[in-house]
Scaffold this motif. Structure first.
Motif, PDB file in Angstrom:
ATOM      1  N   ARG B 126      15.531  -1.795  32.828  1.00  0.00           N
ATOM      2  CA  ARG B 126      16.546  -1.458  31.846  1.00  0.00           C
ATOM      3  C   ARG B 126      17.804  -2.292  32.041  1.00  0.00           C
ATOM      4  O   ARG B 126      18.913  -1.816  32.088  1.00  0.00           O
ATOM      5  N   HIS B 148      12.311  -4.626  30.255  1.00  0.00           N
ATOM      6  CA  HIS B 148      11.517  -3.457  29.874  1.00  0.00           C
ATOM      7  C   HIS B 148      10.879  -3.534  28.487  1.00  0.00           C
ATOM      8  O   HIS B 148      10.141  -2.642  28.094  1.00  0.00           O
ATOM      9  N   CYS B 152       8.605  -0.912  26.050  1.00  0.00           N
ATOM     10  CA  CYS B 152       9.556  -0.185  25.217  1.00  0.00           C
ATOM     11  C   CYS B 152       9.246  -0.392  23.739  1.00  0.00           C
ATOM     12  O   CYS B 152       8.514   0.390  23.152  1.00  0.00           O
ATOM     13  N   ARG B 784      12.534  11.553  23.114  1.00  0.00           N
ATOM     14  CA  ARG B 784      13.724  11.471  23.949  1.00  0.00           C
ATOM     15  C   ARG B 784      14.579  12.707  23.717  1.00  0.00           C
ATOM     16  O   ARG B 784      14.900  13.001  22.564  1.00  0.00           O
TER      17      ARG B 784
END
Ligand SMILES: Nc1nc2c(c(=O)[nH]1)N[C@H]1C(S)=C(S)[C@@H](COP(=O)(O)OP(=O)(O)OC[C@H]3O[C@@H](n4cnc5c(=O)[nH]c(N)nc54)[C@H](O)[C@@H]3O)O[C@H]1N2
Ligand SMILES: Nc1nc2c(c(=O)[nH]1)N[C@H]1C(S)=C(S)[C@@H](COP(=O)(O)OP(=O)(O)OC[C@H]3O[C@@H](n4cnc5c(=O)[nH]c(N)nc54)[C@H](O)[C@@H]3O)O[C@H]1N2
Ligand code: SF4
Ligand code: SF4
Ligand code: SF4
Ligand code: SF4
Ligand code: SF4
Ligand SMILES: [Mo]
Lengths: 249, 982, 316
Positions: B126, B148, B152, B784
């Motif tokens: 990240r 990432h 991702c 999320r």
């Protein structure tokens, strides 16, 4: 004083727009962050890294699912709740010490930390669960409507609103004077059918909630439900129409 | 003194001195990069709020950002460099000094660099400093670098960059002010966390727009949508294809837009079985051709003033050619994209699809807007108006985290192009430095990786054909993650998720050092976690580890740290310099370029170092070109701060665009300025340079914009950027699969390349859906939580009170099939394994879908959490049961569980079935991994009696000032911009 | 509501204490109490002891017991304040009455009956104030109804009667009258309690998840996620839940132990003597105490607070 003021000069409170609240908890955490060093400092947390973490929060976000009786399209409603700064605040009148009081100047309901005996009766009297007992200090605490921000000239002007309002990313929270029918909050609430929670509890909350707007499942425009009209019967027909199509670059 | 019968009236101090000092920097509680003010009282952080002047968040702050204090006070923080002494995974470490740590790392790395640099795999998770870390890898000489993106949303990035030169993935944003119809596909939170919330609040408060959320789950953003389309996972491409079907059939198309800004009229050669098939017909100079309908002549598509036709065929030197539009229309007019067909797979009724198509057409064409804007088109023609088609789309991982995500993303862009809504008022607008040419370039470097030599460029890039692949003559991959190989040709962000597996297997080759930064690969960013833990600890016959050395930089004691041999502890975001650079992932908005810095606002209280400083020093110790001066001394002795101010990637172009030039008067290009960082600090931590009105729209073909973008170094020339409804680079791969061209895939890959490198986007069922046996009928996905950032929110004293155990959510009818109800424990079973979870029913979920919050589950021993923390006992990860490989094909070969074009990890393809737990099984999650030891971590702010009283010492002092009138401020009506500013 | 031990002990103990006090003084005025310093001392001592112990225990749950003295200031609005005030004031006439009774054992002075009557009135008012603390809480419909003060008053008297009846045997003023009073009060308590339970069971809910959220127009409101995953103060204090089966069992216990057993035990003393009487009296007191504690526990445990509507309850 435990007796409620006959009238307050202002009726400060919040409008919470349930139509745009996405339930992000920003207002709750920012409230915690401001107030843990503010007027009611600290807002303690027990066992913060362990099995039973819990703490004092002035603002909490609930999420409800509303399912129509006919089993139709359900709605998820994110629902923030803090003190509603009631006009007929029972939390104030039950208080045996006078620690709980409603300010005559603006209607904010506060607790005097120096005289509260921690009997918790006010939390029993509040229908909304807006009182937060600080077990550590042995006194009751609650949303102060950020009384240490809103008038505070030592802060930049943009901070002179409650922390939860200034931080809300969706703009779902507004702050103002409900005593003034021309204030933005009064007008906003009137325009959107702002309502009080549990009117049957006779507390006359100041804060208003704006209901979720009805769904726009069918666009208002005439052509909404009908669908589009194909320009030809078959795809080949459609393609054929385009053979003479000339555009310009 | 008052008696028992008197009321003591409190005199509240309404003007206390709550703040002594304020610093401006950038949040990093997530990747959104909001501007923050850090307020101090008695030299302690008193309060963090949003910077009202900041272009990203305009004064608002999310829950994570508001909990920043508890991040920097976390007892999960590392305190010292660590050398492993026990077996990997045991958590037994010895604390060492930085000098020893640096010597060790230098020794390990210089050995590699001297022999075979690619035996270093450097993967940075990240990372917000990829322009540094990627450059470092290139200078080191290893192609094995990525961040990432691969696990991702590279499908989003590549899908966009190969179609429209921009992308949904934070490279653009809806025109929140003007859009009238907004469709959101598969977004729970996004990287643009705060901007999306602000935008949605604004859009809904305007009252005139409609917001449609396409998502199997109705929470968060979907909860406030005007219409929720509860689609079946993995079928968005078909759904959007059906919308295109309807629009085409009804001829609701922005013809002019297609002709001017896309390659719809470009002629495509139709010569099956030849090397030219499917390529654009080109003139002698290589310019693509169109057929001019007026002159009936072939002219260059790049010439202004032509009159292209969009349909029909033309004969070019004996070869038939048809406009790209024709081919596209043929595909989507086909019955397979009819609403009725789509309904079968998507679970969305044909009627709904028809209606939404009609609503889109209505918004785009009946409610179009026209702004009076003077601008100049690419050909220098003055324009006085810009037409807005107020339909905007946004999509994220609900689309990209499927194995058909690349093409689905392209279909969404196609839908936008047909409606003419990209970069117009009310549509989807690119943020600088986008749009870029399609695809943007440069190409990936790493063809040659030689001892003591840097690569020829940056390891990551954008191939335009098979010749750009990083493969050996026998067709095998050159990169450890197999990016840019026949397995994943357009893996523009690499495949971080495969590194550990491949390194363990020695496939395509073994490595010596795995160097990772800021990625919790031993837990929530890996698929098949039990497998990964095995790969990390598996040994050769001689007892040595299969992955010989692991270096890891983390700021916290995450689940991955115990697996490292050498741990380089990082600071938190309040303690270091950073730059949020235009070379990387900047803070721009559609209104103009912007970048920002972080600078240390609190002193370091433990023996940790900013990773970038460490990396720059390692670069100097290894004498990597660029990191040392001609005389071999460190080029940036002042560390990252020095690098930010003085590094030049190209002449005059450095990490920061603001206040360049000796005197700080230049923007974008200019010599390094020693006072630059102070200028940033003085300006609140950021720089912005808004576009003029004439630069603001239709940037692909806007001369003023293109000129500025070129000057700033964003694009290589001022040429018009043509959006691609038809992708020639893809067709080149397809031709290779048919045996044409310089590089041909090995047989085993041919079919796959031929199928999935279709130049026109198409929908196919996600792989796992087809691969998994019938019994796994449910789709399992994650979302999320808005208040948690992956694994690192879980250590936060405030945030973890909100969520410390994730449930498995499902429809009551779905729960009823296994006779389970709220709070029951169930097994979630995939072919890979099973995991135990507690369920909660809800109505707002597609019935074939189950879901949970991402990355709540923690491993015992990690993050400074105490025994009994619910995260470690009841929180669970779906990752344990997501396979990292697809089932074996006929020849036993196994591809990564990823998109065949980009290598994007297909997290959301997961199919499962449920079984109710027995009473004995209920109560704790499984698989349950051993608790590992922890080294000495940072002290927390918790008092000895176990109570956290943060703020006790921050009590405000009386100011004696009179009370001011409160600010008149209504968040939701006036908007934060006006209201929040002063 | 969370059935806190200190509050259960406080209300039951001080209730019984006031009951003893009231009945003793009333009987005294009526001339049914023989002179004798030990009678006065022990009876009043038991009464005041229970009251004081109760009051003390009620300060145990305060966050700041040392500030408890402040609790009398708000008698204009707060029933808790009034209760504290009256509890304290009551001591004054009672002490005077007691002292007078010791000095003038035959109640011969004219002011004695006045002080006695005043003591009774103040004690009744104190019990009423205690009841009104609960009865005035609108968010808790199980409490805020007319039955609450009636129950508190009757149960205070009946528990006082059981105790005084037992004392009367040891102190030598046992009488059929007192037995009758005890049995009648116990029966009245039983009836009132049953009617209370009936009434709260039949009452239509005051507030619902729909009115708490204002979302009822759209359908049935169900909690999806609570604001915090662990328990918070509000839920530990106000979210106490008792299983229906458990409540029913406790109710039977209250009826039998709190009323039926004491009545039987007291009636049987008519036909017993010696050790058996002592045993029966002990039984009457113990079963009544257990029943009363169970009653008070239920009073709290069964009461639902409107805040629970925000945490998953559908109606209160
Ligand atoms: N099941 C499932 N799995 C998923 C996903 C999903 O949706 N579902 N999403 C995937 C996606 S899109 C992503 S991006 C990944 C994210 O997964 P990761 O990249 O693993 O993200 P984090 O958990 O945030 O972990 C990053 C690491 O950075 C560390 N860290 C935090 N701050 C700092 C710092 O300042 N310096 C250093 N050096 N380290 C720091 C943290 O301690 C943590 O160990 O997860 C993927 N995994
Ligand atoms: N608070 C917070 N913010 C974050 C992060 C975080 O961890 N926490 N992580 C950051 C990172 S690394 C990333 S990549 C972004 C990701 O941002 P998002 O893309 O918003 O991330 P997800 O949570 O993966 O959301 C995926 C959504 O797609 C839905 N979905 C799943 N499958 C399908 C499908 O087939 N079709 C459709 N239409 N929908 C589907 C899911 O229900 C979910 O709502 O967020 C970033 N921002
Ligand atoms: S919401 Fe509760 S605490 Fe706030 S004023 Fe009303 S009754 Fe009192
Ligand atoms: S807890 Fe404090 S504020 Fe609340 S009623 Fe008791 S004394 Fe008053
Ligand atoms: S007004 Fe202030 S104290 Fe009240 S909820 Fe908002 S931030 Fe918290
Ligand atoms: S910050 Fe705003 S959007 Fe987020 S939960 Fe609070 S009110 Fe809702
Ligand atoms: S969205 Fe929240 S966590 Fe992310 S950068 Fe912005 S404020 Fe920080
Ligand atoms: Mo991500």
């Amino acid at each position: 004083m435990t007796a409620l003021p006959a009238q307050t000069q202002k009726k400060l409170g919040l409008v919470i727009d349930l139509d745009i609240c996405v339930g992000c908890h920003a207002c709750a955490v920012n409230c915690k962050e401001w107030n843990t060093g503010g007027h009611s400092a600290p807002l303690p947390d027990n066992d913060p890294y362990g099995a039973d973490a819990s703490g004092v929060w002035f603002n909490r976000i609930h999420s409800f699912e509303v399912v129509p009786e006919d089993g139709g399209d359900s709605r998820m409603v994110h629902f923030p709740k803090s003190c509603l700064h009631c006009e007929d605040a029972p939390c104030v009148t039950v208080c045996p010490t006078g620690a709980s009081y409603k300010r005559e100047e603006d209607g904010i309901v506060l607790v005097n930390p120096d005289t509260c005996i921690g009997c918790k009766l006010c939390s029993w009297a509040c229908p909304y669960g807006a009182r937060e007992y600080d077990d550590d200090a042995g006194i009751m605490k609650k949303c102060t409507l950020c009384v240490d921000r809103i008038y505070n000239e030592t802060l930049p002007a943009d901070m002179r609103v409650p922390a939860c309002v200034s931080t809300c990313p969706a703009g779902a929270r507004s702050f103002g004077d409900f005593g003034d029918p021309d204030s933005d909050v009064s007008k906003l609430s009137a325009a959107r059918g702002g309502y009080a929670l549990m009117p049957e509890q006779n507390c006359k909350p100041v804060n208003r909630y704006l209901p979720p707007r009805p769904r726009k499942t069918v666009a208002e425009e005439a052509m909404g439900g009908a669908g589009l009209t194909p320009v030809a019967d078959s795809s080949a027909g459609v393609m054929a129409r385009w053979l003479d199509k000339i555009l310009s670059l | 003194m008052s008696g028992p019968f008197t009321t003591v009236q409190e005199q509240v101090d309404v003007t206390p001195d709550a703040i002594d000092r304020t610093e401006y920097t950038t949040c990093y509680m997530c990747a959104c990069r909001c501007g923050i003010r850090v307020h101090f009282k008695n030299d302690e952080v008193r309060y963090i709020d949003g910077n009202p002047d900041h272009p990203i968040n305009k004064g608002v702050l999310c829950a994570k950002g508001s909990a920043g204090i508890m991040n920097y006070k976390s007892p999960g923080r590392l305190t010292k460099p660590l050398k492993r002494v026990g077996p990997r995974g045991s958590g037994e470490f010895e604390e060492i000094e930085w000098s020893e740590a640096m010597d060790l790392a230098t020794e390990w790395l210089s050995d590699i660099r001297k022999s075979d640099p690619k035996r270093l795999a450097f993967f940075t998770g990240r990372d917000q400093s990829q322009s540094l870390t990627g450059w470092w890898a290139g200078r080191f000489g290893t192609p094995n670098f990525a961040a990432h993106g691969g696990f991702c949303s590279v499908n989003m990035a590549a899908g966009g960059l190969y179609s429209i030169g921009s992308s949904f993935w934070e490279f653009g944003e809806p025109d929140w002010e003007r859009t009238l119809y907004f469709m959101m596909f598969g977004v729970a939170e996004d990287h643009d966390s705060n901007p999306i919330k602000m935008g949605l609040g604004h859009l809904k408060s305007r009252g005139e727009a409609k917001f449609v959320s396409v998502n199997p789950v109705k929470t968060g953003y979907s909860a406030i949508a005007d219409e929720w389309v509860g689609i079946r996972p993995g079928t968005d491409g078909l759904f959007a294809g059906a919308l295109i079907h309807e629009l085409l059939a009804a001829e609701k198309i922005d013809w002019d837009y297609l002709a001017r800004y896309t390659n719809a009229p470009w002629l495509v050669i139709q010569a099956p079985g030849t090397a030219d098939d499917g390529l654009f017909a080109r003139d002698r100079d290589g310019n693509p051709l169109i057929l001019d309908g007026k002159t009936k002549k072939l002219v260059s598509a790049l010439e202004a003033g032509g009159s292209p036709v969009m349909s029909g065929s033309v004969d070019i030197a004996g070869q038939r050619a048809v406009p790209a539009f024709h081919l596209m229309a043929k595909r989507f007019l086909d019955k397979s994209y009819s609403p009725e067909e789509a309904e079968k797979s998507c679970g969305v009724s044909a009627e709904t699809i028809r209606r939404i198509a009609a609503e889109l057409a209505h918004a785009a064409f009946e409610r179009s807007i026209e702004l009076d804007v003077d601008w100049t088109d690419w050909a220098g023609r003055k324009q006085t108006k810009i037409v807005g088609r107020p339909v905007s789309l946004h999509a994220m991982r609900g689309v990209s985290a499927h194995s058909n995500g690349f093409h689905t993303c392209r279909i969404l862009h196609l839908l936008q192009m047909i409606l003419g809504t990209i970069d117009v008022p009310g549509g989807f607008r690119s943020k600088p430095p986008f749009p870029r040419p399609v695809p943007p370039g440069p190409k990936p470097a790493g063809h040659k990786s030689e001892a003591n030599k840097p690569l020829e460029g940056m390891p990551l890039g954008f191939p335009t054909g098979p010749e750009d692949l990083l493969i050996n003559p026998d067709g095998t991959p050159k990169r450890i993650d197999k990016a840019y190989s026949w397995e994943h040709p357009l893996a523009a962000h690499g495949l971080m998720q495969m590194v550990i597996h491949n390194a363990w297997k020695g496939d395509p080759y073994p490595i010596d050092v795995l160097f990772m930064y800021m990625a919790n690969m031993g837990w929530n960013s890996s698929m098949n976690v039990p497998g990964v833990l095995h790969y990390l600890t598996d040994t050769n016959e001689d007892g040595s580890y299969k992955i010989p050395k692991i270096i890891y930089s983390d700021a916290f004691y995450s689940e991955t740290v115990p697996y490292a041999d050498l741990v380089l502890p990082d600071t938190t975001y309040l303690e270091r310099w950073d730059c949020i650079s235009l070379l990387d992932r900047p803070i721009c908005s559609a209104e103009g370029p912007a970048d920002a810095i972080r600078h240390p606002v609190v002193p370091l209280d433990r023996d940790v170092r900013p990773f970038q400083d460490v990396l720059i020093e390692l670069g100097a110790r290894l004498k990597l070109p660029g990191f040392v001066t001609a005389d071999g001394s460190a080029a940036y002795p002042g560390g990252y701060q020095d690098y930010i101010a003085n590094h030049e990637r190209a002449p005059g172009i450095g990490p920061l665009a603001g206040w360049r030039g000796e005197f700080g008067t230049d923007q974008g290009r200019g010599a390094p300025n020693q006072g630059q960082l102070q200028r940033y600090i003085d300006n609140g931590g950021f720089w912005e340079d808004p576009f003029t009105e004439s630069e603001s729209w239709m940037k692909h073909g806007n001369k003023d914009y293109l000129t500025r973008a070129h000057k700033m170094g964003w694009i290589p020339s001022t040429d018009r950027i043509v959006m691609q409804i038809y992708s020639e680079p893809l067709q080149k791969f397809r031709l290779a699969a048919q045996g044409f061209g310089p590089a041909v895939p090995p047989d085993r890959h041919k079919d796959r390349i031929e199928t999935y490198f279709d130049p026109i986007p198409f929908w196919y069922p996600p792989f796992e859906t087809t691969a998994t046996a019938q019994d796994y009928t449910l789709h399992a996905i994650t979302q999320r939580p808005m208040h948690m950032y992956h694994s690192w929110g879980g250590q936060n004293a405030w945030l973890r009170q909100i969520t410390n155990q994730n449930r498995l959510y499902l429809h009551p009818d779905t729960a009823a099939t296994i006779d389970a109800g709220d709070e029951d424990w169930v097994w979630i079973i995939s072919p890979q394994g099973r995991v135990k979870a507690q369920i909660k029913t809800m109505h707002g979920v597609e019935k074939g879908t189950i879901w949970t919050w991402n990355a709540i589950g923690k491993r015992k021993g990690s993050w400074g959490l105490k025994p009994g923390a619910p995260e470690t006992e009841k929180g669970f990860l779906l990752n344990h049961i997501i396979p990292e490989l697809l089932p074996a094909q006929g020849d036993g070969f196994r591809y990564a569980n990823a998109d065949p074009v980009t290598g994007q990890a297909a997290w959301y393809d997961l199919k499962v079935r449920l079984e109710k737990c027995t009473d004995e099984e209920a109560g704790e999650t499984e698989p349950m991994f051993e608790r590992f030891e922890a080294p000495t971590l940072a002290p927390s702010a918790v008092s000895a009696d176990g109570v956290l009283r943060y703020g006790k010492a921050l009590h405000p002092t009386p100011s004696g000032k009179p009370a001011a009138a409160m600010a008149e401020w209504i968040g939701n009506q006036k908007g934060h911009k006006e209201g929040g500013n002063q | 509501m969370h059935p806190a031990k200190s509050v259960i002990f406080f209300t039951t103990a001080s209730g019984a204490g006031y009951g003893v006090l009231i009945l003793f003084i009333l009987m005294d005025i009526a001339g049914l109490i023989p002179a004798g310093w030990h009678v006065t001392l022990i009876s009043l001592g038991v009464a005041l002891g229970l009251i004081s112990a109760g009051l003390l225990s009620s300060t145990a749950h305060l966050g700041h017991p040392e500030r408890a003295w402040r609790a009398m200031s708000q008698w204009r609005t707060s029933w808790l304040s009034r209760e504290g005030l009256f509890a304290l004031i009551t001591f004054l006439p009672v002490l005077i009455y007691g002292a007078g009774r010791l000095v003038y054992p035959d109640m011969t002075t004219p002011w004695q009956p006045v002080v006695a009557a005043l003591s009774v009135a103040l004690a009744l008012i104190t019990v009423y104030c205690t009841a009104m603390i609960y009865a005035s809480l609108r968010p808790i419909p199980a409490w805020s109804n007319g039955w609450t003060p009636v129950c508190y008053l009757i149960l205070s008297l009946s528990s006082g009667a059981v105790l005084l009846n037992a004392l009367s045997f040891f102190l030598g003023f046992a009488s059929v009258f007192l037995i009758l009073v005890s049995v009648v009060l116990l029966l009245a308590g039983l009836i009132v309690k049953i009617m209370y339970w009936q009434s709260i069971a039949l009452a239509s809910p005051r507030s619902t998840a729909e009115s708490a959220t204002g979302l009822g127009d759209m359908g049935k409101v169900k909690l999806f996620e609570a604001p915090h995953q662990g328990d918070n103060y509000l839920m530990t204090e106000m979210g106490f839940r008792i299983a229906r089966k458990h409540a029913a069992r406790l109710k039977r216990l209250v009826i039998l132990w709190g009323f039926v057993f004491p009545i039987i035990a007291i009636l049987l003393t008519r036909y017993s003597d010696g050790a058996i009487t002592i045993g029966l009296l002990t039984i009457s007191v113990l079963t009544a105490a257990i029943g009363l504690i169970a009653e008070r526990y239920l009073f709290f445990a069964e009461a639902k607070h409107s805040v629970t509507l925000y945490y998953g309850e559908s109606a209160v």
